[in-house]
Design an enzyme around this catalytic site. Sequence first.
Site, PDB file in Angstrom:
ATOM      1  N   CYS A 151     -31.597 -15.987  18.645  1.00 51.07           N
ATOM      2  CA  CYS A 151     -31.685 -15.357  17.329  1.00 51.07           C
ATOM      3  C   CYS A 151     -31.097 -13.959  17.445  1.00 51.07           C
ATOM      4  CB  CYS A 151     -33.146 -15.287  16.887  1.00 51.07           C
ATOM      5  SG  CYS A 151     -33.380 -14.515  15.254  1.00 51.07           S
TER       6      CYS A 151
ATOM      7  N   CYS B  33     -34.750 -13.236  20.739  1.00 51.93           N
ATOM      8  CA  CYS B  33     -34.110 -12.563  19.614  1.00 51.93           C
ATOM      9  C   CYS B  33     -33.520 -11.237  20.075  1.00 51.93           C
ATOM     10  CB  CYS B  33     -35.134 -12.294  18.514  1.00 51.93           C
ATOM     11  SG  CYS B  33     -36.036 -13.770  18.015  1.00 51.93           S
TER      12      CYS B  33
ATOM     13  N   CYS C 256     -38.440   2.881   9.385  1.00 55.09           N
ATOM     14  CA  CYS C 256     -37.741   2.593  10.635  1.00 55.09           C
ATOM     15  C   CYS C 256     -37.499   3.819  11.501  1.00 55.09           C
ATOM     16  CB  CYS C 256     -36.410   1.907  10.340  1.00 55.09           C
ATOM     17  SG  CYS C 256     -35.585   1.378  11.871  1.00 55.09           S
TER      18      CYS C 256
ATOM     19  N   CYS D 146     -33.989   3.155   5.718  1.00 60.97           N
ATOM     20  CA  CYS D 146     -35.214   2.362   5.613  1.00 60.97           C
ATOM     21  C   CYS D 146     -36.401   3.248   6.025  1.00 60.97           C
ATOM     22  CB  CYS D 146     -35.141   1.129   6.506  1.00 60.97           C
ATOM     23  SG  CYS D 146     -33.630   0.150   6.268  1.00 60.97           S
TER      24      CYS D 146
ATOM     25  N   CYS E 273     -29.041   4.411  13.641  1.00 61.99           N
ATOM     26  CA  CYS E 273     -28.680   3.624  12.455  1.00 61.99           C
ATOM     27  C   CYS E 273     -28.460   4.545  11.249  1.00 61.99           C
ATOM     28  CB  CYS E 273     -29.777   2.612  12.142  1.00 61.99           C
ATOM     29  SG  CYS E 273     -29.332   1.513  10.777  1.00 61.99           S
TER      30      CYS E 273
ATOM     31  N   CYS F 120     -33.992 -16.772   9.597  1.00 63.18           N
ATOM     32  CA  CYS F 120     -35.260 -16.113   9.893  1.00 63.18           C
ATOM     33  C   CYS F 120     -35.334 -14.944   8.918  1.00 63.18           C
ATOM     34  CB  CYS F 120     -35.262 -15.626  11.339  1.00 63.18           C
ATOM     35  SG  CYS F 120     -36.726 -14.660  11.779  1.00 63.18           S
TER      36      CYS F 120
ATOM     37  N   ARG G  50     -44.579 -16.155  11.165  1.00 62.02           N
ATOM     38  CA  ARG G  50     -44.738 -15.414  12.413  1.00 62.02           C
ATOM     39  C   ARG G  50     -45.493 -14.113  12.217  1.00 62.02           C
ATOM     40  NH1 ARG G  50     -39.476 -14.370  14.247  1.00 62.02           N
ATOM     41  NH2 ARG G  50     -39.498 -16.498  15.031  1.00 62.02           N
TER      42      ARG G  50
END
Length: 317
Positions: free
Chosen positions: A123, A92, A55, A52, A48, A183, A255
């Site tokens: 999802c 998901c 991550c 972030c 990616c 979500c 969640r």
Amino acid sequence: MLTVEAVLELIELPFNDLLYRAHQVHRENFDPNTVQLSTLLSVKTGGCPEDCQYCPQAKRYHTGVQDEPLLTIDAVLAAAQAAKANGATRFCMGAAWRGPKERDLKQVLPLVSVVHELGLETCATLGLLKDGQAEELKRAGLDYYNHNLDTAPEFYGRIITTRDYQDRLDTLERVRSAGLRVCCGGIVGMGENRRQRAGLIAQLASLAPPPESVPINNLVQVEGTPLHGTALLDPFEFVRTIAAARIAMPRSYVRLSAGRQELGEGIQALCFFAGANSIFYGEKLLTTGNPEAAADRGLMARLGIAPQAAAHGHAPS
């Protein structure tokens, strides 16, 4: 609408008072002894371009996560069938992209459709969406789109610089406009203070309507990421955050997501009392470990908590 000050007042209540209030709200809106089970599969891991700081999939950090191609339909179908057999009602799919290019989306749509046809709620979390992409996902059978705000607006720049808060809000608007369910949650334990945790909850609650599903992640520290070595969050502070989320968003599913292993069973049980009624369930959560399904079933049995039965049909638009 709850202000940051109002949420902060909630979080700062004496612990027993806060849990009592949160549990009352929970009972008014949900069966207190059922938990919805979701399973998350990384369909495109690593590489990616974002920064972030939490991550391990960001290619600029050296975490040992390899850049892998998109999974095949057969691999996704097998994982979804296993999740369903294990009792999950939502599946998901996550992809480590800034956002899907058209060629990426064309490859993801059949994955959504094949999971949809199994009768699971679907999802996806694919990053930033452009105009028209949410509609394509909806037509393929997507029920929910996950796009987290991560943290409070004023702390966000300390965690991510490659996209701004408005980018995230714009994607959420596209998701809502397409008739998909939202979500959207965040991560705690990234070095933010209590007021900033309140700011995240207030921001989520101010979305109109609030997200149907609110994942609250406890930072999993991965060596090689900038947040590795951050002071650990007091577990009771995590429970307070769950309780505040329940009061602020009474009808949303809250969640327990990443970092459940680190919390231990006692803290998870307090979270269920405080209003958490959904968990990520299965052995792996994107690239970090998650309690095995058997251990989760054992804990729920000891607490007298049953998995939520599958909804008839799919989530209404």
